[in-house]
Design a protein around this motif. Structure first.
Motif, short mmCIF file in Angstrom:
data_model
loop_
_atom_site.label_atom_id
_atom_site.label_comp_id
_atom_site.label_asym_id
_atom_site.label_seq_id
_atom_site.Cartn_x
_atom_site.Cartn_y
_atom_site.Cartn_z
N ILE A 154 0.85 -1.20 0.00
CA ILE A 154 0.00 0.00 0.00
C ILE A 154 0.88 1.25 0.00
O ILE A 154 0.65 2.19 -0.77
CB ILE A 154 -0.95 0.00 1.21
N THR A 155 1.89 1.26 0.86
CA THR A 155 2.80 2.41 0.94
C THR A 155 3.55 2.61 -0.37
O THR A 155 3.62 3.72 -0.91
CB THR A 155 3.80 2.22 2.08
N SER A 156 4.10 1.52 -0.90
CA SER A 156 4.87 1.60 -2.14
C SER A 156 4.01 2.09 -3.29
O SER A 156 4.43 2.94 -4.09
CB SER A 156 5.44 0.21 -2.46
N THR A 157 2.78 1.57 -3.39
CA THR A 157 1.87 1.97 -4.46
C THR A 157 1.48 3.44 -4.32
O THR A 157 1.43 4.18 -5.31
CB THR A 157 0.61 1.10 -4.45
N THR A 158 1.22 3.86 -3.08
CA THR A 158 0.86 5.27 -2.84
C THR A 158 1.98 6.20 -3.28
O THR A 158 1.75 7.19 -3.98
CB THR A 158 0.56 5.49 -1.34
N TYR A 159 3.20 5.89 -2.87
CA TYR A 159 4.34 6.72 -3.25
C TYR A 159 4.56 6.73 -4.76
O TYR A 159 4.86 7.77 -5.37
CB TYR A 159 5.61 6.23 -2.55
N CYS A 160 4.40 5.56 -5.37
CA CYS A 160 4.62 5.45 -6.81
C CYS A 160 3.61 6.31 -7.57
O CYS A 160 3.98 7.03 -8.51
CB CYS A 160 4.50 3.99 -7.23
N THR A 192 3.67 20.12 -3.86
CA THR A 192 3.84 18.79 -3.28
C THR A 192 3.07 18.65 -1.96
O THR A 192 3.32 17.73 -1.19
CB THR A 192 5.33 18.51 -3.01
N PHE A 193 2.12 19.56 -1.73
CA PHE A 193 1.39 19.56 -0.46
C PHE A 193 0.74 18.21 -0.19
O PHE A 193 0.90 17.63 0.89
CB PHE A 193 0.34 20.66 -0.44
N TRP A 194 0.01 17.68 -1.18
CA TRP A 194 -0.70 16.42 -0.96
C TRP A 194 0.27 15.25 -0.84
O TRP A 194 0.00 14.28 -0.14
CB TRP A 194 -1.72 16.17 -2.07
N GLY A 195 1.40 15.35 -1.50
CA GLY A 195 2.42 14.33 -1.35
C GLY A 195 2.98 14.30 0.07
O GLY A 195 3.19 13.24 0.65
N LEU A 200 2.97 11.93 5.54
CA LEU A 200 2.69 12.03 6.98
C LEU A 200 1.64 11.00 7.39
O LEU A 200 1.76 10.36 8.44
CB LEU A 200 2.21 13.44 7.31
N ALA A 201 0.63 10.80 6.53
CA ALA A 201 -0.41 9.81 6.83
C ALA A 201 0.16 8.40 6.87
O ALA A 201 -0.18 7.60 7.75
CB ALA A 201 -1.53 9.91 5.78
N VAL A 202 1.04 8.10 5.91
CA VAL A 202 1.69 6.78 5.89
C VAL A 202 2.54 6.59 7.14
O VAL A 202 2.55 5.50 7.75
CB VAL A 202 2.55 6.63 4.61
N THR A 203 3.25 7.63 7.53
CA THR A 203 4.09 7.55 8.73
C THR A 203 3.26 7.27 9.97
O THR A 203 3.63 6.42 10.80
CB THR A 203 4.88 8.86 8.91
N MET A 260 8.53 11.73 10.40
CA MET A 260 7.40 12.34 11.10
C MET A 260 7.49 13.85 11.05
O MET A 260 7.75 14.53 12.03
CB MET A 260 7.37 11.86 12.56
N ARG A 261 7.26 14.40 9.84
CA ARG A 261 7.23 15.84 9.69
C ARG A 261 6.48 16.19 8.42
O ARG A 261 6.38 15.41 7.49
CB ARG A 261 8.65 16.44 9.64
N LEU A 262 5.91 17.39 8.39
CA LEU A 262 5.19 17.89 7.22
C LEU A 262 6.06 18.95 6.57
O LEU A 262 6.34 19.98 7.16
CB LEU A 262 3.84 18.48 7.63
N GLY A 263 6.49 18.68 5.36
CA GLY A 263 7.38 19.62 4.67
C GLY A 263 8.68 18.95 4.33
O GLY A 263 9.10 17.97 4.94
N THR A 264 9.37 19.47 3.31
CA THR A 264 10.60 18.85 2.84
C THR A 264 11.85 19.56 3.34
O THR A 264 12.95 19.11 3.13
CB THR A 264 10.61 18.84 1.30
N GLY A 265 11.67 20.69 3.99
CA GLY A 265 12.84 21.42 4.45
C GLY A 265 13.37 20.87 5.76
O GLY A 265 12.67 20.77 6.74
N SER A 266 14.61 20.48 5.79
CA SER A 266 15.25 20.00 7.00
C SER A 266 16.75 19.94 6.74
O SER A 266 17.22 20.22 5.65
CB SER A 266 14.73 18.61 7.39
N SER A 267 17.48 19.55 7.75
CA SER A 267 18.92 19.45 7.61
C SER A 267 19.28 18.28 6.70
O SER A 267 18.97 17.12 7.00
CB SER A 267 19.56 19.27 8.99
N GLN A 268 19.94 18.57 5.57
CA GLN A 268 20.31 17.51 4.63
C GLN A 268 21.33 16.56 5.24
O GLN A 268 21.26 15.34 5.06
CB GLN A 268 20.85 18.13 3.35
#
Length: 312
Positions: A154-160, A192-195, A200-203, A260-268
Protein backbone atom coordinates in the motif's frame (compact mmCIF):
# COMPACT_ATOMS: atom_id res chain seq x y z
CA UNK A 1 2.97 26.39 -7.00
CA UNK A 2 6.52 25.93 -8.24
CA UNK A 3 7.61 26.89 -11.68
CA UNK A 4 6.82 24.17 -14.21
CA UNK A 5 8.72 25.61 -17.16
CA UNK A 6 12.00 24.15 -18.34
CA UNK A 7 13.39 20.93 -19.70
CA UNK A 8 11.93 17.69 -18.38
CA UNK A 9 14.37 15.83 -16.15
CA UNK A 10 15.98 12.81 -17.84
CA UNK A 11 18.27 11.89 -14.94
CA UNK A 12 18.76 12.76 -11.29
CA UNK A 13 22.10 13.49 -9.64
CA UNK A 14 22.46 11.70 -6.30
CA UNK A 15 24.71 14.19 -4.53
CA UNK A 16 25.03 11.99 -1.45
CA UNK A 17 28.50 12.29 0.08
CA UNK A 18 30.09 13.93 -2.97
CA UNK A 19 30.98 16.96 -0.89
CA UNK A 20 33.14 14.83 1.43
CA UNK A 21 35.75 13.63 -1.07
CA UNK A 22 38.29 12.69 1.58
CA UNK A 23 35.75 10.41 3.26
CA UNK A 24 34.50 8.61 0.16
CA UNK A 25 37.23 5.94 0.21
CA UNK A 26 36.85 5.02 3.91
CA UNK A 27 33.06 5.26 3.58
CA UNK A 28 33.10 2.87 0.62
CA UNK A 29 35.05 0.19 2.47
CA UNK A 30 33.09 0.75 5.70
CA UNK A 31 29.70 0.43 3.99
CA UNK A 32 30.90 -2.62 2.02
CA UNK A 33 32.05 -4.33 5.22
CA UNK A 34 28.77 -3.54 7.00
CA UNK A 35 26.80 -4.84 4.00
CA UNK A 36 28.72 -8.13 3.87
CA UNK A 37 28.29 -8.64 7.63
CA UNK A 38 24.57 -7.89 7.24
CA UNK A 39 24.15 -10.50 4.50
CA UNK A 40 26.20 -13.11 6.35
CA UNK A 41 24.56 -12.53 9.75
CA UNK A 42 20.98 -12.49 8.52
CA UNK A 43 21.62 -15.53 6.32
CA UNK A 44 22.84 -17.32 9.45
CA UNK A 45 19.62 -16.40 11.28
CA UNK A 46 17.55 -17.83 8.41
CA UNK A 47 19.66 -21.00 8.36
CA UNK A 48 19.40 -21.52 12.13
CA UNK A 49 15.63 -21.02 12.26
CA UNK A 50 15.17 -23.48 9.40
CA UNK A 51 17.66 -26.14 10.56
CA UNK A 52 16.94 -26.31 14.30
CA UNK A 53 13.61 -27.83 15.37
CA UNK A 54 13.69 -25.88 18.64
CA UNK A 55 13.32 -22.66 16.62
CA UNK A 56 10.25 -23.81 14.66
CA UNK A 57 7.95 -21.50 16.60
CA UNK A 58 5.93 -18.42 15.58
CA UNK A 59 8.50 -16.02 17.02
CA UNK A 60 11.30 -17.46 14.90
CA UNK A 61 9.02 -17.78 11.88
CA UNK A 62 8.67 -13.99 12.01
CA UNK A 63 12.37 -13.52 12.78
CA UNK A 64 13.31 -15.59 9.72
CA UNK A 65 11.18 -13.43 7.46
CA UNK A 66 12.42 -10.28 9.18
CA UNK A 67 16.02 -11.28 8.45
CA UNK A 68 15.14 -11.85 4.81
CA UNK A 69 13.51 -8.43 4.63
CA UNK A 70 16.56 -6.84 6.24
CA UNK A 71 18.74 -8.18 3.43
CA UNK A 72 16.31 -7.01 0.74
CA UNK A 73 15.87 -3.63 2.44
CA UNK A 74 19.57 -2.82 2.60
CA UNK A 75 20.20 -4.29 -0.86
CA UNK A 76 17.89 -1.68 -2.42
CA UNK A 77 20.35 0.96 -1.19
CA UNK A 78 23.89 -0.32 -0.67
CA UNK A 79 24.98 -1.64 -4.12
CA UNK A 80 23.88 1.62 -5.74
CA UNK A 81 25.51 3.65 -2.96
CA UNK A 82 28.83 1.82 -3.40
CA UNK A 83 28.77 2.47 -7.14
CA UNK A 84 28.03 6.15 -6.57
CA UNK A 85 30.88 6.49 -4.08
CA UNK A 86 33.25 5.49 -6.89
CA UNK A 87 31.72 7.96 -9.34
CA UNK A 88 32.64 11.63 -9.67
CA UNK A 89 29.09 12.51 -10.77
CA UNK A 90 26.61 9.81 -9.74
CA UNK A 91 23.39 9.92 -11.78
CA UNK A 92 20.26 7.77 -11.87
CA UNK A 93 17.41 7.66 -14.42
CA UNK A 94 13.97 8.66 -13.05
CA UNK A 95 12.58 5.14 -13.64
CA UNK A 96 15.41 3.60 -11.59
CA UNK A 97 15.01 6.25 -8.91
CA UNK A 98 11.28 5.62 -8.57
CA UNK A 99 11.87 1.85 -8.54
CA UNK A 100 14.36 2.19 -5.68
CA UNK A 101 11.90 4.40 -3.80
CA UNK A 102 9.10 1.84 -4.27
CA UNK A 103 11.05 -1.18 -3.05
CA UNK A 104 12.74 0.73 -0.23
CA UNK A 105 9.35 1.80 1.15
CA UNK A 106 7.81 -1.65 0.56
CA UNK A 107 10.47 -3.55 2.49
CA UNK A 108 10.80 -0.89 5.21
CA UNK A 109 7.08 -0.76 6.01
CA UNK A 110 6.79 -4.56 5.83
CA UNK A 111 9.48 -4.68 8.53
CA UNK A 112 7.34 -2.41 10.71
CA UNK A 113 4.49 -4.89 10.38
CA UNK A 114 6.70 -7.87 11.20
CA UNK A 115 8.13 -6.19 14.30
CA UNK A 116 4.54 -5.58 15.44
CA UNK A 117 3.65 -9.23 14.78
CA UNK A 118 6.66 -10.32 16.85
CA UNK A 119 5.51 -8.11 19.74
CA UNK A 120 2.00 -9.61 19.50
CA UNK A 121 3.53 -13.09 19.61
CA UNK A 122 5.34 -12.25 22.85
CA UNK A 123 2.14 -10.76 24.28
CA UNK A 124 0.16 -13.90 23.41
CA UNK A 125 2.85 -16.21 24.85
CA UNK A 126 3.19 -14.34 28.16
CA UNK A 127 -0.21 -12.73 28.77
CA UNK A 128 -2.48 -15.32 27.09
CA UNK A 129 -0.57 -18.61 27.42
CA UNK A 130 -3.69 -20.82 27.51
CA UNK A 131 -4.86 -19.38 24.19
CA UNK A 132 -1.43 -19.12 22.58
CA UNK A 133 -1.78 -22.08 20.22
CA UNK A 134 -5.02 -20.61 18.89
CA UNK A 135 -3.89 -17.00 18.71
CA UNK A 136 -0.62 -17.91 17.00
CA UNK A 137 -1.70 -20.84 14.86
CA UNK A 138 0.12 -21.38 11.54
CA UNK A 139 -2.80 -19.73 9.73
CA UNK A 140 -2.68 -16.71 12.03
CA UNK A 141 1.08 -16.36 11.49
CA UNK A 142 0.64 -16.42 7.72
CA UNK A 143 -2.12 -13.79 7.97
CA UNK A 144 0.10 -11.51 10.07
CA UNK A 145 2.94 -11.97 7.59
CA UNK A 146 0.61 -11.20 4.69
CA UNK A 147 -0.71 -8.09 6.47
CA UNK A 148 2.86 -6.86 6.91
CA UNK A 149 3.56 -7.18 3.20
CA UNK A 150 0.20 -5.60 2.38
CA UNK A 151 1.16 -2.54 4.44
CA UNK A 152 4.36 -2.28 2.41
CA UNK A 153 2.54 -2.71 -0.90
CA UNK A 154 0.00 0.00 0.00
CA UNK A 155 2.80 2.41 0.94
CA UNK A 156 4.87 1.60 -2.14
CA UNK A 157 1.87 1.97 -4.46
CA UNK A 158 0.86 5.27 -2.84
CA UNK A 159 4.34 6.72 -3.25
CA UNK A 160 4.62 5.45 -6.81
CA UNK A 161 1.32 7.08 -7.83
CA UNK A 162 2.26 10.34 -6.13
CA UNK A 163 5.69 10.57 -7.74
CA UNK A 164 4.66 9.43 -11.21
CA UNK A 165 1.92 12.05 -11.42
CA UNK A 166 4.25 14.95 -10.52
CA UNK A 167 6.20 16.91 -13.17
CA UNK A 168 9.97 17.24 -12.81
CA UNK A 169 11.55 20.11 -14.76
CA UNK A 170 14.87 21.89 -14.30
CA UNK A 171 16.25 20.97 -10.87
CA UNK A 172 17.56 17.40 -10.76
CA UNK A 173 20.00 17.26 -7.83
CA UNK A 174 18.90 15.00 -4.97
CA UNK A 175 20.78 15.95 -1.81
CA UNK A 176 20.84 12.36 -0.62
CA UNK A 177 22.52 9.03 -1.40
CA UNK A 178 19.19 7.30 -2.14
CA UNK A 179 15.84 8.09 -3.73
CA UNK A 180 13.67 8.59 -0.66
CA UNK A 181 10.22 10.15 -0.73
CA UNK A 182 10.94 13.59 0.76
CA UNK A 183 14.16 14.37 -1.19
CA UNK A 184 12.43 13.37 -4.45
CA UNK A 185 9.29 15.38 -3.64
CA UNK A 186 11.43 18.47 -3.08
CA UNK A 187 12.42 18.46 -6.79
CA UNK A 188 8.87 18.40 -8.20
CA UNK A 189 7.87 21.37 -10.34
CA UNK A 190 4.31 21.45 -8.95
CA UNK A 191 2.86 21.74 -5.47
CA UNK A 192 3.84 18.79 -3.28
CA UNK A 193 1.39 19.56 -0.46
CA UNK A 194 -0.70 16.42 -0.96
CA UNK A 195 2.42 14.33 -1.35
CA UNK A 196 3.70 15.58 1.98
CA UNK A 197 0.30 14.97 3.59
CA UNK A 198 0.27 11.42 2.19
CA UNK A 199 3.78 10.82 3.54
CA UNK A 200 2.69 12.03 6.98
CA UNK A 201 -0.41 9.81 6.83
CA UNK A 202 1.69 6.78 5.89
CA UNK A 203 4.09 7.55 8.73
CA UNK A 204 1.26 7.76 11.26
CA UNK A 205 -0.59 4.68 9.95
CA UNK A 206 2.31 2.32 9.25
CA UNK A 207 5.15 3.54 11.48
CA UNK A 208 3.74 5.40 14.49
CA UNK A 209 0.68 3.16 14.95
CA UNK A 210 2.67 -0.13 14.87
CA UNK A 211 5.20 1.41 17.26
CA UNK A 212 2.36 2.37 19.63
CA UNK A 213 0.92 -1.17 19.46
CA UNK A 214 4.35 -2.58 20.33
CA UNK A 215 4.63 -0.26 23.33
CA UNK A 216 1.14 -1.32 24.53
CA UNK A 217 2.05 -5.01 24.08
CA UNK A 218 5.18 -4.66 26.16
CA UNK A 219 3.36 -2.65 28.81
CA UNK A 220 0.94 -5.57 29.19
CA UNK A 221 3.85 -8.01 29.28
CA UNK A 222 5.60 -5.97 31.98
CA UNK A 223 2.47 -5.88 34.16
CA UNK A 224 2.00 -9.64 33.75
CA UNK A 225 5.54 -10.74 34.58
CA UNK A 226 5.86 -8.39 37.54
CA UNK A 227 2.62 -9.73 38.94
CA UNK A 228 3.04 -13.49 38.66
CA UNK A 229 6.48 -14.54 37.42
CA UNK A 230 9.33 -15.82 39.57
CA UNK A 231 12.69 -14.08 39.44
CA UNK A 232 14.08 -16.87 37.23
CA UNK A 233 11.07 -16.62 34.93
CA UNK A 234 11.47 -12.86 34.74
CA UNK A 235 15.08 -13.19 33.67
CA UNK A 236 14.12 -15.60 30.88
CA UNK A 237 11.33 -13.33 29.64
CA UNK A 238 13.53 -10.25 29.77
CA UNK A 239 16.27 -12.11 27.88
CA UNK A 240 13.86 -12.96 25.07
CA UNK A 241 11.98 -9.65 24.95
CA UNK A 242 14.97 -7.33 25.35
CA UNK A 243 16.39 -8.46 21.99
CA UNK A 244 13.18 -7.53 20.21
CA UNK A 245 12.85 -4.24 22.10
CA UNK A 246 16.37 -3.20 21.13
CA UNK A 247 15.68 -3.86 17.43
CA UNK A 248 12.36 -1.98 17.71
CA UNK A 249 14.04 1.02 19.33
CA UNK A 250 16.77 1.23 16.68
CA UNK A 251 14.43 0.77 13.72
CA UNK A 252 11.41 2.83 14.76
CA UNK A 253 13.38 5.54 16.55
CA UNK A 254 15.31 6.61 13.47
CA UNK A 255 12.29 6.11 11.18
CA UNK A 256 9.97 8.32 13.21
CA UNK A 257 12.56 11.10 13.46
CA UNK A 258 13.24 10.92 9.70
CA UNK A 259 9.64 10.84 8.41
CA UNK A 260 7.40 12.34 11.10
CA UNK A 261 7.23 15.84 9.69
CA UNK A 262 5.19 17.89 7.22
CA UNK A 263 7.38 19.62 4.67
CA UNK A 264 10.60 18.85 2.84
CA UNK A 265 12.84 21.42 4.45
CA UNK A 266 15.25 20.00 7.00
CA UNK A 267 18.92 19.45 7.61
CA UNK A 268 20.31 17.51 4.63
CA UNK A 269 23.29 16.27 6.64
CA UNK A 270 21.02 15.03 9.42
CA UNK A 271 18.72 13.25 6.97
CA UNK A 272 21.65 11.47 5.35
CA UNK A 273 23.10 10.36 8.68
CA UNK A 274 19.71 9.05 9.79
CA UNK A 275 19.23 7.24 6.47
CA UNK A 276 22.73 5.75 6.69
CA UNK A 277 21.86 4.46 10.13
CA UNK A 278 18.44 2.91 9.44
CA UNK A 279 19.14 1.70 5.89
CA UNK A 280 22.72 0.45 6.24
CA UNK A 281 23.84 0.10 9.87
CA UNK A 282 20.69 -1.10 11.68
CA UNK A 283 20.21 -4.23 9.50
CA UNK A 284 23.67 -5.35 10.62
CA UNK A 285 22.65 -5.19 14.30
CA UNK A 286 19.77 -7.66 13.96
CA UNK A 287 21.88 -10.88 13.90
CA UNK A 288 24.12 -9.72 16.75
CA UNK A 289 21.16 -8.72 18.93
CA UNK A 290 19.31 -11.99 18.39
CA UNK A 291 22.35 -14.25 18.75
CA UNK A 292 24.27 -12.62 21.59
CA UNK A 293 21.20 -11.78 23.72
CA UNK A 294 19.04 -14.83 23.01
CA UNK A 295 19.81 -18.16 24.70
CA UNK A 296 17.63 -20.21 22.32
CA UNK A 297 19.45 -18.89 19.24
CA UNK A 298 22.91 -19.29 20.77
CA UNK A 299 21.96 -22.83 21.79
CA UNK A 300 20.81 -23.60 18.24
CA UNK A 301 24.08 -22.22 16.92
CA UNK A 302 26.11 -24.48 19.23
CA UNK A 303 24.08 -27.51 18.18
CA UNK A 304 24.57 -26.67 14.50
CA UNK A 305 28.33 -26.25 14.95
CA UNK A 306 28.61 -29.57 16.84
CA UNK A 307 26.55 -31.38 14.22
CA UNK A 308 28.20 -30.15 11.05
CA UNK A 309 31.56 -28.54 11.89
CA UNK A 310 32.96 -30.10 15.05
CA UNK A 311 33.03 -33.86 15.34
CA UNK A 312 35.23 -35.26 18.13
Amino acid sequence: MRGGNGTAVTEFVLLGFSGYRSLRGPLFWGVLLVYLVTLLGNSLIILLTLADAALHSPMYFFLRHFSGLEMLYTTTVVPRMLTDLLSSCPTIPPASCFTQLSFFSLFGIAECGLLTAMAYDRYAAICRPLHYSTLMSPGACVCLLGASYLMGIITSTTYCILICTLPFHGANTIHHFLCDILPVLSLASASTFWGEVANLAVTIAFILTPFSLIIVSYACILVTILGVATSQGRRKVFSTCSSHLLVVTLFFGTGIVAYMRLGTGSSQARDQILALFYAVVTPMFNPFVYTLRNEEVTGAMRRLVKKYLWRP
